[in-house]
Design an enzyme around this catalytic site. Sequence first.
Site, PDB file in Angstrom:
ATOM      1  N   HIS A 132       0.841  -1.210   0.000  1.00  0.00           N
ATOM      2  CA  HIS A 132       0.000   0.000   0.000  1.00  0.00           C
ATOM      3  C   HIS A 132       0.871   1.253   0.000  1.00  0.00           C
ATOM      4  O   HIS A 132       0.680   2.163  -0.819  1.00  0.00           O
ATOM      5  CB  HIS A 132      -0.906  -0.019   1.233  1.00  0.00           C
ATOM      6  CG  HIS A 132      -1.767   1.199   1.365  1.00  0.00           C
ATOM      7  ND1 HIS A 132      -3.077   1.238   0.937  1.00  0.00           N
ATOM      8  CD2 HIS A 132      -1.509   2.432   1.876  1.00  0.00           C
ATOM      9  CE1 HIS A 132      -3.580   2.436   1.171  1.00  0.00           C
ATOM     10  NE2 HIS A 132      -2.655   3.180   1.745  1.00  0.00           N
ATOM     11  N   GLU A 133       1.830   1.278   0.909  1.00  0.00           N
ATOM     12  CA  GLU A 133       2.710   2.454   1.000  1.00  0.00           C
ATOM     13  C   GLU A 133       3.640   2.540  -0.205  1.00  0.00           C
ATOM     14  O   GLU A 133       3.992   3.639  -0.653  1.00  0.00           O
ATOM     15  CB  GLU A 133       3.514   2.415   2.298  1.00  0.00           C
ATOM     16  CG  GLU A 133       2.666   2.427   3.567  1.00  0.00           C
ATOM     17  CD  GLU A 133       1.735   3.623   3.656  1.00  0.00           C
ATOM     18  OE1 GLU A 133       2.081   4.689   3.106  1.00  0.00           O
ATOM     19  OE2 GLU A 133       0.659   3.501   4.264  1.00  0.00           O
ATOM     20  N   HIS A 189       2.056   4.455  -2.988  1.00  0.00           N
ATOM     21  CA  HIS A 189       2.237   5.910  -2.841  1.00  0.00           C
ATOM     22  C   HIS A 189       3.641   6.332  -3.264  1.00  0.00           C
ATOM     23  O   HIS A 189       3.821   7.320  -3.988  1.00  0.00           O
ATOM     24  CB  HIS A 189       2.018   6.319  -1.379  1.00  0.00           C
ATOM     25  CG  HIS A 189       0.612   6.171  -0.892  1.00  0.00           C
ATOM     26  ND1 HIS A 189      -0.470   6.708  -1.549  1.00  0.00           N
ATOM     27  CD2 HIS A 189       0.106   5.553   0.216  1.00  0.00           C
ATOM     28  CE1 HIS A 189      -1.581   6.426  -0.875  1.00  0.00           C
ATOM     29  NE2 HIS A 189      -1.253   5.716   0.190  1.00  0.00           N
TER      30      HIS A 189
END
Length: 403
Positions: free
Chosen positions: A22-23, A26
């Site tokens: 998820h990170e 980004h």
Amino acid sequence: MGAYLLGVALFALGIAVTIALHEAGHMFTARAFGMRVRRYFIGFGPTVWSVRRGHTTYGLAALPFGGFCDIAGMTAQDPVTAEEAPHAMVNKPWWQRVIVLSSGVITNVLVGVIILYCVAVSSGLPNPNPDVTPTVGEVVCVSDQIDAQTLAECTGTGPAGEAGVLVGDRILAIDGDEMADFRQVRDTVLTRPGEDVVLTVDRGGRILDLAVQVESVTRLDPQGAPYEAGAVGLSSAPIPDAVKTYGPLQAVPATFAFTGQLLQGTVEGLAAFPTKIPGVVAAIFGAERDVEGPMSVVGASRVGGELVERSLWNVFWMMLASLNFFLALFNLVPLPPLDGGHIAVVLWEKVRDFFRRLRGLAPAGPANYEKLLPLTYAMAATLLTIGLVVIVADVVNPVRLFG
């Protein structure tokens, strides 16, 4: 015990990988648009390990309940150096900011879809159109309920067996009312203690009407209070073709169809989330734990251990896929500090400036996040409190799928 501990460790690792990806979503999109990523961390709190590569510090923190990707200039109130200014998120076009903010969500959805595709071609997905006609799997005696997992000892064949019901009979109706599945059979019988009912069954193509006297027994509600219920001594046979395996091409539409079902269920779960919290609090003090209620990293990992212990690897992987969908949709909630909250602010800036242009005014610039700090702090405190409550419940009264 070894298989259980392996499952706990693997699911905990799966959660960590989910957060990391998820990170990473980004981070990689931010870099693609020329934004400066200062830190990429898994976990919160004190740093356990870190290393610096280029402009980014990578690390692990002590509390493995999340992660973060620190991008320079995420808001106008985030101080940036003169060297960072050209790479600050706040100075990039609005659409780039939205893509970066939503990339973690998109990554989790993609990970969930990939997991489900692999399950579809290996062990199979739940069949969307199984034959759920209630079929008798066992004919047994009936007795009162002692506690949540225990019935009193009994002997004999039970009311259904005495009436001539056999294993393999397909229950078509009760007193003329069609039965869609075994759950409907159970719920119907439950409300008829002491009554005589007629079961219409299909036995190898022969349609039979069997008169059954429903026995009155004691059952316990979720709070442990006894009540009178009906029982006839039947259990369901496994649903045939409940799981369907697909080839590499056929698995594509099947995966997307099942993904849609899981996403719909996740949305419904998020809507019901606030109503589940009181039950979690009650479970800390001894109430029965709702198996469909919220779980923390601790609780989910324990369930993963139960699944591996019973070699239910397909359910293990589908649960991990479902976790990815939950993380994705939860982060879309339009409240800070979640990704959805930041996206909402960027879109609000765009709409605000559109109406300013109609009035002949210049764009107003980035939003002032200081006005959102009370809401941000309140939301963060709420999430932290709920997280701690669920962790405590998962320790003292964990969800158990198999008793």
